[in-house]
Enzyme design. Structure first.
Site, PDB file in Angstrom:
ATOM      1  N   GLU A 172     -48.878 -14.239 -26.000  1.00 12.89           N
ATOM      2  CA  GLU A 172     -50.331 -13.950 -25.539  1.00 12.89           C
ATOM      3  C   GLU A 172     -50.162 -12.402 -26.290  1.00 12.89           C
ATOM      4  O   GLU A 172     -49.202 -11.690 -25.890  1.00 12.89           O
ATOM      5  CB  GLU A 172     -50.489 -13.611 -24.277  1.00 12.89           C
ATOM      6  CG  GLU A 172     -50.470 -15.184 -23.836  1.00 12.89           C
ATOM      7  CD  GLU A 172     -51.721 -15.931 -24.644  1.00 12.89           C
ATOM      8  OE1 GLU A 172     -52.653 -15.455 -24.692  1.00 12.89           O
ATOM      9  OE2 GLU A 172     -51.485 -17.203 -24.471  1.00 12.89           O
ATOM     10  N   CYS A 195     -54.676  -5.108 -22.487  1.00 16.30           N
ATOM     11  CA  CYS A 195     -55.175  -6.080 -23.793  1.00 16.30           C
ATOM     12  C   CYS A 195     -56.653  -6.550 -23.625  1.00 16.30           C
ATOM     13  O   CYS A 195     -57.326  -6.536 -24.478  1.00 16.30           O
ATOM     14  CB  CYS A 195     -54.277  -7.195 -23.549  1.00 16.30           C
ATOM     15  SG  CYS A 195     -54.190  -8.147 -22.021  1.00 16.30           S
TER      16      CYS A 195
HETATM   17  P1  NAP Z   1     -44.341  -5.168 -27.710  1.00 11.73           P
HETATM   18  O1  NAP Z   1     -44.012  -3.816 -28.601  1.00 11.73           O
HETATM   19  O2  NAP Z   1     -45.003  -6.405 -28.720  1.00 11.73           O
HETATM   20  O3  NAP Z   1     -43.317  -5.493 -26.956  1.00 11.73           O
HETATM   21  C1  NAP Z   1     -43.303  -6.444 -25.875  1.00 11.73           C
HETATM   22  C2  NAP Z   1     -42.037  -6.949 -25.605  1.00 11.73           C
HETATM   23  O4  NAP Z   1     -41.465  -7.811 -26.716  1.00 11.73           O
HETATM   24  C3  NAP Z   1     -41.055  -5.931 -25.039  1.00 11.73           C
HETATM   25  O5  NAP Z   1     -40.327  -6.362 -24.117  1.00 11.73           O
HETATM   26  C4  NAP Z   1     -40.178  -5.583 -26.373  1.00 11.73           C
HETATM   27  O6  NAP Z   1     -39.081  -5.122 -26.153  1.00 11.73           O
HETATM   28  C5  NAP Z   1     -40.030  -7.002 -26.865  1.00 11.73           C
HETATM   29  N1  NAP Z   1     -39.784  -6.955 -28.239  1.00 11.73           N
HETATM   30  C6  NAP Z   1     -39.800  -6.067 -29.290  1.00 11.73           C
HETATM   31  N2  NAP Z   1     -39.382  -6.379 -30.393  1.00 11.73           N
HETATM   32  C7  NAP Z   1     -38.812  -8.117 -30.210  1.00 11.73           C
HETATM   33  C8  NAP Z   1     -38.328  -8.917 -31.031  1.00 11.73           C
HETATM   34  N3  NAP Z   1     -37.900  -8.484 -32.314  1.00 11.73           N
HETATM   35  N4  NAP Z   1     -37.973 -10.058 -30.587  1.00 11.73           N
HETATM   36  C9  NAP Z   1     -38.178 -10.423 -29.003  1.00 11.73           C
HETATM   37  N5  NAP Z   1     -38.889  -9.361 -28.454  1.00 11.73           N
HETATM   38  C10 NAP Z   1     -38.921  -8.060 -28.826  1.00 11.73           C
HETATM   39  O7  NAP Z   1     -45.837  -4.863 -26.834  1.00 11.73           O
HETATM   40  P2  NAP Z   1     -45.623  -3.609 -25.763  1.00 11.73           P
HETATM   41  O8  NAP Z   1     -46.061  -2.367 -26.490  1.00 11.73           O
HETATM   42  O9  NAP Z   1     -44.911  -3.829 -24.885  1.00 11.73           O
HETATM   43  O10 NAP Z   1     -47.209  -4.236 -25.303  1.00 11.73           O
HETATM   44  C11 NAP Z   1     -48.315  -3.894 -25.661  1.00 11.73           C
HETATM   45  C12 NAP Z   1     -49.154  -5.277 -26.210  1.00 11.73           C
HETATM   46  O11 NAP Z   1     -49.054  -6.185 -25.538  1.00 11.73           O
HETATM   47  C13 NAP Z   1     -50.669  -4.860 -26.719  1.00 11.73           C
HETATM   48  O12 NAP Z   1     -50.569  -5.161 -27.913  1.00 11.73           O
HETATM   49  C14 NAP Z   1     -51.386  -5.474 -25.732  1.00 11.73           C
HETATM   50  O13 NAP Z   1     -52.578  -5.841 -26.191  1.00 11.73           O
HETATM   51  C15 NAP Z   1     -50.203  -6.811 -25.410  1.00 11.73           C
HETATM   52  N6  NAP Z   1     -50.746  -7.365 -24.208  1.00 11.73           N
HETATM   53  C16 NAP Z   1     -51.240  -8.654 -24.356  1.00 11.73           C
HETATM   54  C17 NAP Z   1     -51.692  -9.299 -23.090  1.00 11.73           C
HETATM   55  C18 NAP Z   1     -52.419 -10.821 -23.364  1.00 11.73           C
HETATM   56  O14 NAP Z   1     -52.388 -11.358 -21.999  1.00 11.73           O
HETATM   57  N7  NAP Z   1     -52.803 -11.209 -24.338  1.00 11.73           N
HETATM   58  C19 NAP Z   1     -51.261  -8.711 -21.919  1.00 11.73           C
HETATM   59  C20 NAP Z   1     -50.798  -7.402 -21.777  1.00 11.73           C
HETATM   60  C21 NAP Z   1     -50.546  -6.904 -23.140  1.00 11.73           C
HETATM   61  P3  NAP Z   1     -38.738  -3.550 -26.214  1.00 11.73           P
HETATM   62  O15 NAP Z   1     -39.512  -2.765 -25.289  1.00 11.73           O
HETATM   63  O16 NAP Z   1     -37.382  -3.314 -26.046  1.00 11.73           O
HETATM   64  O17 NAP Z   1     -39.284  -3.073 -27.565  1.00 11.73           O
END
Ligand code: NAP
Length: 527
Positions: free
Chosen positions: A297, A331
């Protein structure tokens, strides 16, 4: 109270109802919150160990989380998992999986309901951690914690249904059935913006269906994840049914996704990381005997369409709540208002007045409508987008840092933005709203659909024909009519997006658990 239908041996549960959310408007609520916050502050800067294969592990390599309202304040000190520990968590989750999968469904359901009960009991405590570590205001924090409780209660009931599947057609001379089996060990990778709700929802969905999990929490909000792990333990989940592996996703993420024993990945986060996971998971590794399942997501560029003839004050209210609640870091946040030309000027002027009057400051102060953005990096990125937006449109209000030491930004409106603009196309994830003029309702819907995302959207209109048109044409996973586009409720608004917003898994909906199981068809000849 009515009860849900249950399979033999599965406890009957009262009908699902959403957990009430506190607005903290009463003196009693505020007083209680302040008391709990005071106690929680005594715990700031505590150290938390990893949980690997039922053991507590320290590596000495630390990850510190801070309070974005007061960045000098350390919230929790966490261990960075090494590559070997991350692999061990997966190997052990795989080894323990048969035992957990064989645990009676009734017991798994009981544990999830108990998880909800503990979070409910410790609600103000969790609210406080969300205020301190995620920069949520009290209301936003309580909504997040309530949603976590809802996910537990809802998935417990959905599991009871899954345990007594619908009858299949019976062939003559046979007894035919279809049952659901768990998948194996799964990676749970949540974002920081719903650090309890999304973490809890993805974790308990996997556990209640009989999978083991390795949780890799966001590096911004590891304390909330450590507190959640305490709850799982207190509820009675076996120590080896879940691991908690903190550490940078960029360092340990790929190796866990690529591991041949990883059976599925449940991810919520950015488009960039989500697509990377989809790509890496698609490639089989030596020793891997399954196709990994990926639930991803991702981001949004959500729009609210405002038609001529509507109550503009009401539409402005909905846009403000959707664009600036939790500083626009949802999001589902409205980052584009697409407004009929006949009411455009009136809308922009009322929006400017409303946005400029919002209070910004430390999230623990109940009087603030907006707290900080999550970190320094986010602050920079958002400010760069504001600079871009100034050349792509007209800055109506905001655009600067707000007073204070935290990562505070003024609520920002950029008007007269066209559909090619970056601030119209790209997810900014902050308190920045682009406003665009539409010739008519049809044009407004075309504009709303003109990005690669498709998560949430709303329309404000008085016309039943236009409502019908929006239902058919507005291509989003979650459509709202004459209301804000944030605040999906578990059970009522199954949540998940189209196109680059993700795999449309519909969290909090009746089909969600199916993604954590595989179905087995059994035909037995009657002798
Ligand atoms: P993110 O930077 O993509 O990080 C999400 C998770 O992925 C974190 O736990 C991060 O760990 C981990 N991660 C980073 N690199 C990775 C890799 N190479 N392999 C596996 N995991 C990895 O996103 P965010 O900044 O936390 O969240 C914001 C985003 O989430 C926005 O784009 C928002 O729209 C989206 N979101 C979507 C929904 C939905 O339901 N569609 C809901 C909420 C949020 P680290 O923190 O250690 O980097």
């Amino acid at each position: 109270m009515t009860t849900t239908t249950t399979a033999a041996g599965v406890p009957a549960l009262p009908a699902f109802r959403n957990e009430p959310v506190d607005t903290f408007s009463s003196d009693t609520s505020r007083h209680n919150a302040a008391n709990v916050l005071r106690h929680i502050k005594a715990e700031l800067g505590r150290e938390y160990a990893l949980r690997i294969a039922g053991r507590r592990v320290k590596t000495g390599d630390h990850l510190r989380s801070v309070n974005p309202s007061r960045p000098a304040e350390i919230v929790g000190i966490h261990e960075m998992a090494t590559a070997d520990l991350a692999r061990e968590a997966i190997v052990d989750g795989h080894a323990y999986f048969p035992e957990w999968a064989a645990t009676p469904v009734s017991r798994r359901i009981e544990l999830v309901v108990e998880t909800a009960a503990i979070i409910r009991r410790r609600k103000l405590e969790f609210d406080s951690w969300l205020v301190l570590e995620a920069g949520k205001t009290w209301f936003e924090a309580d909504a997040d914690v309530s949603e976590a409780i809802d996910f537990c209660e809802y998935y417990a009931r959905q599991m009871a249904k899954l345990a007594s599947p619908a009858e299949v057609h019976q062939m003559p001379g046979e007894h035919d059935e279809m049952i659901y089996l768990p998948l194996g060990v799964g990676l749970i990778i949540p974002p920081w913006n719903f650090p309890l709700a999304i973490l809890t929802g993805m974790t308990v969905a996997a556990l209640v269906t009989g999978n083991t999990v390795v949780i890799k929490p966001s590096s911004e909000t590891p304390t909330i994840a450590a507190k959640f792990a305490e709850v799982l333990e207190e509820a009675g989940f076996p120590p080896r049914s879940f691991s908690l592996v903190t550490g940078r996703g960029s360092v340990i993420g790929d190796l866990m996704v690529e591991h041949p024993l990883t059976r599925f990945i449940s991810f919520t986060g950015s488009r960039e990381v989500g697509l990377r996971i989809v790509e890496l998971a698609a490639k089989p590794r030596p020793g891997q005997i399954w196709i990994k399942r990926v639930i991803a997501e991702m981001g949004g560029k959500d729009a609210i369409v405002v038609d001529a003839g509507v109550d503009i004050d009401d539409a402005v209210k909905g846009v403000i709540a959707s664009a600036y609640g939790y500083q626009g870091q949802k999001c589902s946040a409205c980052s584009r208002a697409i407004v009929h030309q006949d009411v455009y000027d009136e809308f922009v002027s009322k929006l400017q007045a409303a946005a400029s009057s919002l209070t910004v400051g430390p999230s623990e102060e109940v009087t603030n409508y907006m707290g900080p953005v999550i970190n320094e990096g986010a602050l920079k990125t958002i400010r760069n987008y504001i600079e871009t937006g100034k050349s792509e449109g007209r800055l109506v209000c905001g655009g600067e840092r707000a007073a204070g030491d935290g990562y505070f930004l003024q609520p920002t409106v950029i008007a007269d933005v066209d559909e090619k603009a970056r601030v119209f196309q790209e997810e900014i994830f902050g308190p920045v709203l682009a406003v665009t003029k539409a010739r008519d309702f049809n044009h407004a819907l075309d504009l709303a659909n003109a990005t690669e995302y498709g998560l949430t959207g709303a329309v404000y209109t008085n016309s039943p024909e236009k409502i019908d048109l929006a239902k058919r044409k507005f291509f989003v996973g979650n459509l709202y009519i004459n209301r804000k586009c944030t605040g999906a409720m578990v059970g009522a608004h199954p949540f998940g997006g189209f196109n680059m917003s993700g795999t449309d898994s519909k969290a909090g909906g009746p089909d969600y658990l199916l993604q954590f199981v595989q179905s087995k068809s059994i035909a037995e000849r009657i002798r």
